[in-house]
Write an enzyme that holds these catalytic residues in place. Sequence first.
Site, PDB file in Angstrom:
ATOM      1  N   GLU A 189       0.577   9.919  -8.784  1.00 40.62           N
ATOM      2  CA  GLU A 189      -0.692  10.400  -8.212  1.00 40.62           C
ATOM      3  C   GLU A 189      -0.557  11.837  -7.715  1.00 40.62           C
ATOM      4  OE1 GLU A 189      -1.197   7.052  -5.598  1.00 40.62           O
ATOM      5  OE2 GLU A 189      -1.539   5.788  -7.353  1.00 40.62           O
ATOM      6  N   SER A 200       1.822  -2.713 -10.262  1.00 35.90           N
ATOM      7  CA  SER A 200       1.267  -4.065 -10.163  1.00 35.90           C
ATOM      8  C   SER A 200       2.310  -5.145  -9.883  1.00 35.90           C
ATOM      9  CB  SER A 200       0.453  -4.395 -11.423  1.00 35.90           C
ATOM     10  OG  SER A 200      -0.609  -3.465 -11.577  1.00 35.90           O
ATOM     11  N   LYS A 217       0.050   4.386   0.285  1.00 31.22           N
ATOM     12  CA  LYS A 217      -0.881   5.414  -0.186  1.00 31.22           C
ATOM     13  C   LYS A 217      -1.815   5.803   0.978  1.00 31.22           C
ATOM     14  CE  LYS A 217      -0.101   3.672  -4.782  1.00 31.22           C
ATOM     15  NZ  LYS A 217      -0.577   3.457  -6.151  1.00 31.22           N
ATOM     16  N   HIS A 241       5.454  11.075  -6.968  1.00 31.70           N
ATOM     17  CA  HIS A 241       4.617   9.958  -7.393  1.00 31.70           C
ATOM     18  C   HIS A 241       3.608  10.444  -8.441  1.00 31.70           C
ATOM     19  CE1 HIS A 241       1.714   6.696  -7.303  1.00 31.70           C
ATOM     20  NE2 HIS A 241       2.690   5.951  -6.811  1.00 31.70           N
ATOM     21  N   GLY A 247      -1.889   0.049 -10.197  1.00 30.70           N
ATOM     22  CA  GLY A 247      -3.205  -0.326  -9.688  1.00 30.70           C
ATOM     23  C   GLY A 247      -4.123  -0.937 -10.724  1.00 30.70           C
ATOM     24  N   ASN A 304       4.485   1.314  -0.707  1.00 33.52           N
ATOM     25  CA  ASN A 304       3.804   2.614  -0.658  1.00 33.52           C
ATOM     26  C   ASN A 304       2.349   2.335  -0.320  1.00 33.52           C
ATOM     27  OD1 ASN A 304       2.601   5.059  -1.097  1.00 33.52           O
ATOM     28  ND2 ASN A 304       2.956   5.093  -3.322  1.00 33.52           N
ATOM     29  N   GLU A 346       7.760   4.013 -12.699  1.00 32.32           N
ATOM     30  CA  GLU A 346       6.396   3.524 -12.545  1.00 32.32           C
ATOM     31  C   GLU A 346       5.558   3.975 -13.733  1.00 32.32           C
ATOM     32  OE1 GLU A 346       5.440   2.696  -8.131  1.00 32.32           O
ATOM     33  OE2 GLU A 346       4.921   4.762  -8.522  1.00 32.32           O
TER      34      GLU A 346
HETATM   35  P1  13P Z   1       0.345  -0.846  -7.463  1.00 31.14           P
HETATM   36  O1  13P Z   1       1.430  -1.779  -6.977  1.00 31.14           O
HETATM   37  O2  13P Z   1      -0.895  -0.917  -6.666  1.00 31.14           O
HETATM   38  O3  13P Z   1       0.161  -0.958  -8.932  1.00 31.14           O
HETATM   39  O4  13P Z   1       0.903   0.645  -7.186  1.00 31.14           O
HETATM   40  C1  13P Z   1       2.172   0.982  -7.600  1.00 31.14           C
HETATM   41  C2  13P Z   1       2.536   2.286  -7.022  1.00 31.14           C
HETATM   42  O5  13P Z   1       1.974   3.316  -7.370  1.00 31.14           O
HETATM   43  C3  13P Z   1       3.576   2.316  -5.984  1.00 31.14           C
HETATM   44  O6  13P Z   1       4.005   3.606  -5.719  1.00 31.14           O
END
Ligand code: 13P
Length: 251
Positions: free
Chosen positions: A96, A211, A11, A94, A172, A9, A166
């Site tokens: 976010e 992560s 983003k 997601h 992140g 992803n 997640e």
């Molecule tokens: P990270 O791998 O940067 O922690 O992000 C995970 C994520 O949100 C994947 O959709």
Amino acid sequence: MRKPIIAGNWKMHKTVQEAKDFTKALADMVANSQVEVVLCPPFTALAAVVEAAEGTNIAVGAQNVYWEEKGAFTGEISPGMLKEVGCKYVIVGHSERRQYFGETDETVNKRVKAVLNEGMVPIICVGETLDEREQGITEKVVRTQVEGALKGLDAATVAGLVIAYEPVWAIGTGKTASEEDAQGVIAYIRSVIKELAQDSADRVRIQYGGSVKPANIVGLMQQPDIDGALVGGASLEPESFGGIVKGAAGA
Ligand code: 13P
């Protein structure tokens, strides 16, 4: 047997040119992989990644979708548009999107149905916040999210879905859930699906996200209920994402 699926992803990262270069570099690294590999670029780079991925074993997904087919919805993208451009997967719900853009379990469910209607596969994201984990309500939270997302779907349809667990506190932050924690919650999600859709629980693929790196993928993939990963930061470089795919294939 559930085929492992590793999805990147991106983003809000990468220009069209960067996306093309990445896809070409990754293609050689993952050729003949036994793992399903998916890239989810921003909307603007979808067509370029589909083109660059042609003839490789890389599939393409979008990061979001609206549920209506067309109409006066300025700024939105329909499932049919994503299908036409060559998407096979769509990330839905997601954290976010839930956190910054008002996504709810109800709108996740609408998106899931709209994606399925076009013959694409939703990657449905669920997961608790740090506060919810500390309150000890992780299971309650993910149960509500899973039940909400799958509302109205029949068992055969559920079997073809991808779910991504997640934990929000692991996204992140460099803090991965321990293998045991991730396995525990993912096994719980599978048990919730068993209540809702019986046999499909053994077939639905459930990823871990938060992560994920080349250094921790093998341990995660060795867990019996973890079928892959949804990768953010480490999916932005071909070396690290290729390393994760390799680790998953070998686990
Ligand atoms: P990270 O791998 O940067 O922690 O992000 C995970 C994520 O949100 C994947 O959709």
